[in-house]
Design a protein around this motif. Sequence first.
Motif, PDB file in Angstrom:
ATOM      1  N   THR A 106       0.811  -1.214   0.000  1.00 60.20           N
ATOM      2  CA  THR A 106       0.000   0.000   0.000  1.00 60.20           C
ATOM      3  C   THR A 106       0.847   1.268   0.000  1.00 60.20           C
ATOM      4  O   THR A 106       1.875   1.329   0.671  1.00 60.20           O
ATOM      5  CB  THR A 106      -0.887   0.038   1.253  1.00 60.20           C
ATOM      6  N   PHE A 108       0.112   5.201   0.985  1.00 58.82           N
ATOM      7  CA  PHE A 108      -0.942   6.016   1.569  1.00 58.82           C
ATOM      8  C   PHE A 108      -0.842   7.453   1.105  1.00 58.82           C
ATOM      9  O   PHE A 108       0.139   7.879   0.513  1.00 58.82           O
ATOM     10  CB  PHE A 108      -0.894   5.937   3.096  1.00 58.82           C
ATOM     11  N   GLN A 109      -1.898   8.181   1.468  1.00 60.28           N
ATOM     12  CA  GLN A 109      -2.054   9.534   0.958  1.00 60.28           C
ATOM     13  C   GLN A 109      -0.981  10.498   1.445  1.00 60.28           C
ATOM     14  O   GLN A 109      -0.406  11.240   0.672  1.00 60.28           O
ATOM     15  CB  GLN A 109      -3.433  10.045   1.378  1.00 60.28           C
ATOM     16  N   GLU A 110      -0.752  10.488   2.719  1.00 54.68           N
ATOM     17  CA  GLU A 110      -0.021  11.589   3.331  1.00 54.68           C
ATOM     18  C   GLU A 110       1.421  11.148   3.625  1.00 54.68           C
ATOM     19  O   GLU A 110       1.682  10.549   4.665  1.00 54.68           O
ATOM     20  CB  GLU A 110      -0.764  11.938   4.623  1.00 54.68           C
ATOM     21  N   THR A 113       3.021  11.959   7.145  1.00 51.25           N
ATOM     22  CA  THR A 113       2.719  11.266   8.394  1.00 51.25           C
ATOM     23  C   THR A 113       2.776   9.755   8.249  1.00 51.25           C
ATOM     24  O   THR A 113       2.720   9.047   9.238  1.00 51.25           O
ATOM     25  CB  THR A 113       1.303  11.634   8.879  1.00 51.25           C
ATOM     26  N   SER A 114       2.880   9.267   7.022  1.00 54.21           N
ATOM     27  CA  SER A 114       2.833   7.821   6.850  1.00 54.21           C
ATOM     28  C   SER A 114       4.179   7.150   7.069  1.00 54.21           C
ATOM     29  O   SER A 114       4.260   5.926   7.073  1.00 54.21           O
ATOM     30  CB  SER A 114       2.315   7.478   5.459  1.00 54.21           C
ATOM     31  N   LEU A 115       5.214   7.951   7.215  1.00 51.63           N
ATOM     32  CA  LEU A 115       6.514   7.364   7.553  1.00 51.63           C
ATOM     33  C   LEU A 115       6.795   7.635   9.021  1.00 51.63           C
ATOM     34  O   LEU A 115       6.446   8.688   9.546  1.00 51.63           O
ATOM     35  CB  LEU A 115       7.613   7.980   6.688  1.00 51.63           C
ATOM     36  N   MET A 174       7.884   5.779   0.092  1.00 52.86           N
ATOM     37  CA  MET A 174       6.711   4.923   0.312  1.00 52.86           C
ATOM     38  C   MET A 174       6.551   3.919  -0.829  1.00 52.86           C
ATOM     39  O   MET A 174       6.237   2.752  -0.617  1.00 52.86           O
ATOM     40  CB  MET A 174       5.435   5.778   0.395  1.00 52.86           C
TER      41      MET A 174
END
Lengths: 639, 325
Positions: A106, A108-110, A113-115, A174
């Motif tokens: 996956t 993700f959008q952001e 903040t996703s890391l 990501m």
Amino acid sequence: MERGTRSRGAGNDTVLRVENLKTYFDTPEGTVRAVDGVSFAIRRGETLALLGESGCGKSITALSLLQLVPEPAGRIVAGEVWLGDQDVLALSERDMRRVRGRRMATIFQEPQTSLNPVLTVGLQIREALPDVADERAARRRVIELLESVGIPQAPERYDAYPHQLSGGMKQRVMIAMALAAEPELLIADEPTTALDVTTQAQILKLLKELQRQTGTAVLLITHDLGVVAEMADQVAVMYAGQIVEFASRAAFFREPRHPYSQKLFRSLPNRLKRGVSLDVIAGAVPRLDQEFRGCRFLERCDFAWDRCRAEVPRWLEGADKGVRCHLYDPPADRAAREPGSLANAVASEGTARRATPERSRGLLEVKNLKVYFPVQRGLLQRVVDYVRAVDEVSFSVPAGRTLALVGESGSGKTTVGKGILQLIRPTAGEVLFDGQALTRLSERELRPLRRQFQVIFQDPYSSLDPRMQVGEILEEGMRAQRLLGDARARSKRAAELLAQVGLPASARHRYPHEFSGGQRQRISIARALAVEPRLIVCDEPTSALDVSVQAQVLNLLRRLQEELGLTYLFITHNLGVVEYLADEVAVMYRGRIVEQGGAEEVLTRPQHSYTQALLAAVPKIELPAERTALPVSGRDGRA
Amino acid sequence: MLAYLIRRLLYAVPILLGVNLLTFALFFFVNSPDDMARIQLGVKRVTPEAIAQWKAERGYDKPLVYNDKAAGLQRVTDTIFYRHSLRLFAFDFGRSDEGRDIGYDIRQRMWPSLAIALPTFLVGVLAYVTFALILAFFRGMYLDTVGVVVCVILMSVSALFYVIGGQYLASKLLHLVPISGYGGGVDAFKFIVLPVVIGVVSGIGGNTRLYRTFFLEEIGKDYVRTARAKGLSEARVLFRHVLKNALIPILTGVVVVIPLLFIGSLIMESFFGIPGLGSYTIDAINSQDFAIVRAMVFLGSVLYIVGLILTDFSYTLVDPRVRLS
């Protein structure tokens, strides 16, 4: 990454097949059917776009596939998710872990903040590698991955922390993480929504390139028709927890069939719709905690008739397409329904272009505006340098006109806005408002003038005081400017303002959190209007909103300009909005204006290379011909 | 990095100066030397001569901040402020009103304080973090609910109850350890166990609940979802991803008290008869020995400021975002 694509051919090998997926949430108000019977399939090397507005259930669909629905409120109540020949919903959490990341990855959008902020980028990618025995081999592999997603100096980046990378770079990380285990399916949940348009173009190109190399199937979740146009092979439109239309990209853009899909196209602002009201989708998404007896789109549909109220529309499957609408169901007594009504509705809004204002002198004139921020270093915090956030910016906005200030994040456009409003005192340069130099006035002298220039901010969720009732919010400005003597008059005026922006007078006694994003932005507009300004600085007023809501807000702003002769400085990165609304455009890049002129001129014949790059980066949407709102021929809609 | 640290230390100088001035004002303006003498000598039968003598013995007969009878530099140095307050900066605490060397007392008494406070602190933090992690792991489940209820009950009980109840149970009924007192060497262990256990237990409710919220807040964040989507096990998600991030808010509350461990706990020490700095302060307050109280207030403030600097410094170790900016 060396897996060939040729050997696979364009075979019919389905990677993912979702059957009748239902995910419900238990809330104090009842059970919310966030995903209510969703079915689709994706083949190898194919991209399926799941298109829908916020709250339609598209992200929950993705999380359901991964079995990562937030617990304990959310639960998958029915359905099958076949990944190859494995029903992953039947797997235990332990076995599911071997599917996540390895077979289904996956993005993700952001990326901000996703890391994980406290772990190095390399380590986080390394975690996604399946069983690597040797530490050095793992490091080599991670560096390879970083290189494959186009990160320069990959060996050094291994030890970088997320905050040291730009947004685009983080999203590349990501992607590297998602591709680490060479998954069969890549779920991209709004992968470019948080990014600038040029960065978005790079990321989309990268995704396409990697998909070509690896043959991964991609489930692309997005609300952006432009991204769909750029990326998708197939399109599934989601509305209120269900897929309402499925088609190939070409067919979808040539002729969207579901009334909702058609509305989405019509609510998009662009050059062709200048001076005309955008089509809005009236009302709101229905509450999903109810049993539906008819069509879910009923309340907002221009074509709804008795049958839509009485009968839940079936899923009508054609060859490689499908739609959930009674209009396409053969027994429909469509004779009474005139397909022309939609087009008429648009036309009746009037096509009058704004009259050119007679005054030539700018209401707002900005001359050589500079805003520098000092950079302090060392023990004594001496100023060693300046960040030239805004450097030598000049422009002028005639009264009653709209100037759009366009640029990417960090280009300094918001700082220009603040510099004009004197919320930041400029380092140098002049801001003339109606001939008066605001930059030379003291805070005290400015205060009475402030009623003439107001601002609307980007995020309607944080720009209204959550502890104040809407009425107080509206009246505060009037009180500060001593506009209306007594409380009665102010309260009456507040009700008028609310009516002006299309909200009921009773909204005065409610708090901002009781309203939706679009409604809050209307409140923000009413608040700005309360002191009867002549200039409004609109700082990305629609970028936090869905397209259909954006259309409502843009229509409102346009109408108010016509009625009240307002002048707008429109700060935005959305070129569709600029095309639709702006008379003039100034393109900002790194604190400077690199190009300005008439909107038509700049957008069709850009001179500066940056403007050209910016325009090239915007995904092109081939609009369906405005002619057909309905399949009048009628033959392509049968089950 | 070094510049950052030095700057932080320099910031401490004006703060300490302020603390010193404030303590001075509190102990010599609000409460004048005459008042002190009267309290010490007994309020009723006190003669002006006795007061004068008491003040002269302790150097309190000097002017407060400016001595216009002296010459040259002595005008400033021959004052109460210089002799009693400014010297605190050199950790020269002078003599107590009873005539004891305060510096010597502190050096002697900080060890028993540390012997109780340090194990309480270490065992406590470890226990609270562990319990909080367990509750976070079982979040939303039965165990979590029960855990939170137990925490609230434990929080609601006064620390004094734990002390008295613990003493009654462990010493009076079970005869495991002495009720109170302190000994050196190996003997010390049996005196230390009970206060440490009680110290840890009395903090369990509040701290576990607080740390649990820190963990839950982190668990709700996007990067945790990313970690799960990678296929990591729940344990790995908690230890690798959540714990490291939750440490940042936990450190805020924890590091700042480390220097304060030296001066111990007022309640624990006086209840368990530990000859540490906590009971020293309590005794001084009871006997109205302002010199000691003043010294301890100043020492406490200094250690608190040191703790704040340590906290800032510890951020740079766990949070890379702070480290590099």
